[in-house]
Design a protein around this motif. Structure first.
Motif, PDB file in Angstrom:
ATOM      1  N   VAL A  15      31.958  26.279 -23.081  1.00 48.10           N
ATOM      2  CA  VAL A  15      33.390  26.100 -22.850  1.00 48.10           C
ATOM      3  C   VAL A  15      33.621  24.883 -21.953  1.00 48.10           C
ATOM      4  O   VAL A  15      32.941  24.712 -20.946  1.00 48.10           O
ATOM      5  N   ILE A  16      34.573  24.043 -22.345  1.00 43.69           N
ATOM      6  CA  ILE A  16      34.930  22.861 -21.550  1.00 43.69           C
ATOM      7  C   ILE A  16      36.308  22.996 -20.937  1.00 43.69           C
ATOM      8  O   ILE A  16      36.666  22.247 -20.042  1.00 43.69           O
ATOM      9  N   GLU A  17      37.083  23.942 -21.402  1.00 42.24           N
ATOM     10  CA  GLU A  17      38.443  24.141 -20.902  1.00 42.24           C
ATOM     11  C   GLU A  17      38.412  25.159 -19.766  1.00 42.24           C
ATOM     12  O   GLU A  17      37.824  26.225 -19.900  1.00 42.24           O
ATOM     13  N   ASP A  18      39.023  24.805 -18.672  1.00 45.00           N
ATOM     14  CA  ASP A  18      39.121  25.719 -17.547  1.00 45.00           C
ATOM     15  C   ASP A  18      40.541  26.258 -17.526  1.00 45.00           C
ATOM     16  O   ASP A  18      41.449  25.618 -17.017  1.00 45.00           O
ATOM     17  N   THR A  19      40.737  27.425 -18.107  1.00 51.57           N
ATOM     18  CA  THR A  19      42.095  27.957 -18.248  1.00 51.57           C
ATOM     19  C   THR A  19      42.719  28.320 -16.911  1.00 51.57           C
ATOM     20  O   THR A  19      43.923  28.465 -16.815  1.00 51.57           O
ATOM     21  N   ARG A  20      41.891  28.446 -15.856  1.00 51.88           N
ATOM     22  CA  ARG A  20      42.417  28.716 -14.513  1.00 51.88           C
ATOM     23  C   ARG A  20      42.150  27.526 -13.615  1.00 51.88           C
ATOM     24  O   ARG A  20      41.922  27.675 -12.429  1.00 51.88           O
ATOM     25  N   GLY A  21      42.183  26.324 -14.171  1.00 52.99           N
ATOM     26  CA  GLY A  21      41.782  25.132 -13.453  1.00 52.99           C
ATOM     27  C   GLY A  21      42.813  24.502 -12.545  1.00 52.99           C
ATOM     28  O   GLY A  21      42.628  23.383 -12.098  1.00 52.99           O
ATOM     29  N   ASP A  22      43.894  25.206 -12.270  1.00 53.12           N
ATOM     30  CA  ASP A  22      44.860  24.644 -11.326  1.00 53.12           C
ATOM     31  C   ASP A  22      44.188  24.504  -9.970  1.00 53.12           C
ATOM     32  O   ASP A  22      43.446  25.384  -9.545  1.00 53.12           O
ATOM     33  N   GLU A  23      44.439  23.378  -9.314  1.00 55.67           N
ATOM     34  CA  GLU A  23      43.818  23.168  -8.010  1.00 55.67           C
ATOM     35  C   GLU A  23      44.195  24.309  -7.076  1.00 55.67           C
ATOM     36  O   GLU A  23      45.328  24.742  -7.021  1.00 55.67           O
ATOM     37  N   GLY A  24      43.193  24.819  -6.383  1.00 55.11           N
ATOM     38  CA  GLY A  24      43.405  25.904  -5.450  1.00 55.11           C
ATOM     39  C   GLY A  24      43.063  27.272  -6.012  1.00 55.11           C
ATOM     40  O   GLY A  24      42.879  28.217  -5.271  1.00 55.11           O
ATOM     41  N   SER A  25      42.983  27.396  -7.347  1.00 58.85           N
ATOM     42  CA  SER A  25      42.629  28.694  -7.917  1.00 58.85           C
ATOM     43  C   SER A  25      41.113  28.750  -8.147  1.00 58.85           C
ATOM     44  O   SER A  25      40.448  27.738  -8.274  1.00 58.85           O
ATOM     45  N   VAL A  26      40.592  29.959  -8.177  1.00 55.29           N
ATOM     46  CA  VAL A  26      39.161  30.141  -8.410  1.00 55.29           C
ATOM     47  C   VAL A  26      38.923  30.183  -9.912  1.00 55.29           C
ATOM     48  O   VAL A  26      39.588  30.914 -10.643  1.00 55.29           O
ATOM     49  N   SER A  27      38.004  29.390 -10.359  1.00 52.68           N
ATOM     50  CA  SER A  27      37.697  29.314 -11.773  1.00 52.68           C
ATOM     51  C   SER A  27      36.213  28.996 -11.914  1.00 52.68           C
ATOM     52  O   SER A  27      35.505  28.863 -10.922  1.00 52.68           O
ATOM     53  N   TRP A  28      35.743  28.821 -13.140  1.00 54.99           N
ATOM     54  CA  TRP A  28      34.332  28.449 -13.296  1.00 54.99           C
ATOM     55  C   TRP A  28      34.073  27.064 -12.736  1.00 54.99           C
ATOM     56  O   TRP A  28      33.008  26.787 -12.220  1.00 54.99           O
ATOM     57  N   PHE A  29      35.042  26.179 -12.788  1.00 53.77           N
ATOM     58  CA  PHE A  29      34.855  24.824 -12.266  1.00 53.77           C
ATOM     59  C   PHE A  29      34.842  24.800 -10.734  1.00 53.77           C
ATOM     60  O   PHE A  29      34.072  24.086 -10.124  1.00 53.77           O
ATOM     61  N   THR A  30      35.702  25.597 -10.133  1.00 53.64           N
ATOM     62  CA  THR A  30      35.778  25.609  -8.672  1.00 53.64           C
ATOM     63  C   THR A  30      34.965  26.740  -8.058  1.00 53.64           C
ATOM     64  O   THR A  30      34.909  26.856  -6.835  1.00 53.64           O
ATOM     65  N   GLY A  31      34.318  27.570  -8.879  1.00 55.87           N
ATOM     66  CA  GLY A  31      33.592  28.734  -8.390  1.00 55.87           C
ATOM     67  C   GLY A  31      32.222  28.442  -7.809  1.00 55.87           C
ATOM     68  O   GLY A  31      31.504  29.367  -7.446  1.00 55.87           O
ATOM     69  N   ILE A  32      31.841  27.199  -7.699  1.00 57.12           N
ATOM     70  CA  ILE A  32      30.560  26.838  -7.093  1.00 57.12           C
ATOM     71  C   ILE A  32      30.775  26.559  -5.602  1.00 57.12           C
ATOM     72  O   ILE A  32      31.895  26.347  -5.168  1.00 57.12           O
ATOM     73  N   GLY A  33      29.690  26.528  -4.846  1.00 54.45           N
ATOM     74  CA  GLY A  33      29.792  26.310  -3.410  1.00 54.45           C
ATOM     75  C   GLY A  33      30.042  24.860  -3.033  1.00 54.45           C
ATOM     76  O   GLY A  33      29.937  23.949  -3.855  1.00 54.45           O
TER      77      GLY A  33
END
Length: 190
Positions: A15-33
């Motif tokens: 998957v390349i689309e982050d459906t919860r990718g709004d800045e500030g929300s937790v998603s697969w893209f922002t879920g790393i440390g």
């Protein structure tokens, strides 16, 4: 002659689309440390330093502008501003101070083939799922750089939906931080 490099953030299930990718929300893209995010930023900056140009679709171009890349401080932002940008779009796009921007309108395949002839070096494609699938389908993409995130998300736009068989040769694997892996493949053209 230019070399088209597809550079994507991707989950384990493609998957390349982050459906919860709004800045500030937790998603697969922002879920790393934080350490992994810093290592990712280093890898992305190094890629930008090696690029001769950026190629993207209209939505990805707007995504970068909407997140303030035209006015961000730092070496990475400076480098992206300095690179010529080519945007595939049937309408005009606003560069909003983000540097040299050229719209590629008309037949995408012909325009990108012409761009490859005109630009010497790496032409990096960020995001731009629809454009990426067209480039791969028409054997215009030369290399895949997949920054792989340790998540299975099950839903969202995938990099290769129904792409058919496209042979590739592994060029390298590299850990990025402690959670990410950069997979690099050369696409084999018939």
């Amino acid at each position: 002659m230019g070399k088209i490099i597809i550079s994507e953030n991707v989950t384990l299930d493609g998957v390349i689309e982050d459906t919860r990718g709004d800045e500030g929300s937790v998603s697969w893209f922002t879920g790393i440390g934080d350490d992994d995010r810093a290592a990712w930023a280093e890898a992305e900056y190094a890629e930008a330093v090696g690029a001769a140009a950026l190629l993207m679709g209209r939505k990805t171009h707007a995504y970068f502008l909407n997140r303030g890349w035209a006015s961000r401080a730092g070496e990475w932002a400076d480098r992206l501003r300095a690179l010529p940008k080519y945007v595939v779009s049937s309408s005009a796009v606003d560069d909003a101070g983000w540097g040299e921007t050229t719209v590629l309108a008309g037949d995408v395949v012909k325009e990108v083939a012409k761009l490859k002839e005109e630009v010497s070096g790496e032409i990096v494609v960020y995001g731009s799922g629809k454009l990426v699938r067209t480039l791969i389908e028409h054997d215009l993409a030369d290399e895949l750089r997949l920054m792989t995130y340790p998540f299975v998300v099950g839903a969202g736009a995938r990099l290769f939906p129904e792409a058919g068989v496209k042979p590739a040769r592994l060029l390298g694997t590299r850990p990025v931080g402690s959670a990410l892996v950069l997979l690099t493949y050369e696409l084999i053209h018939p």
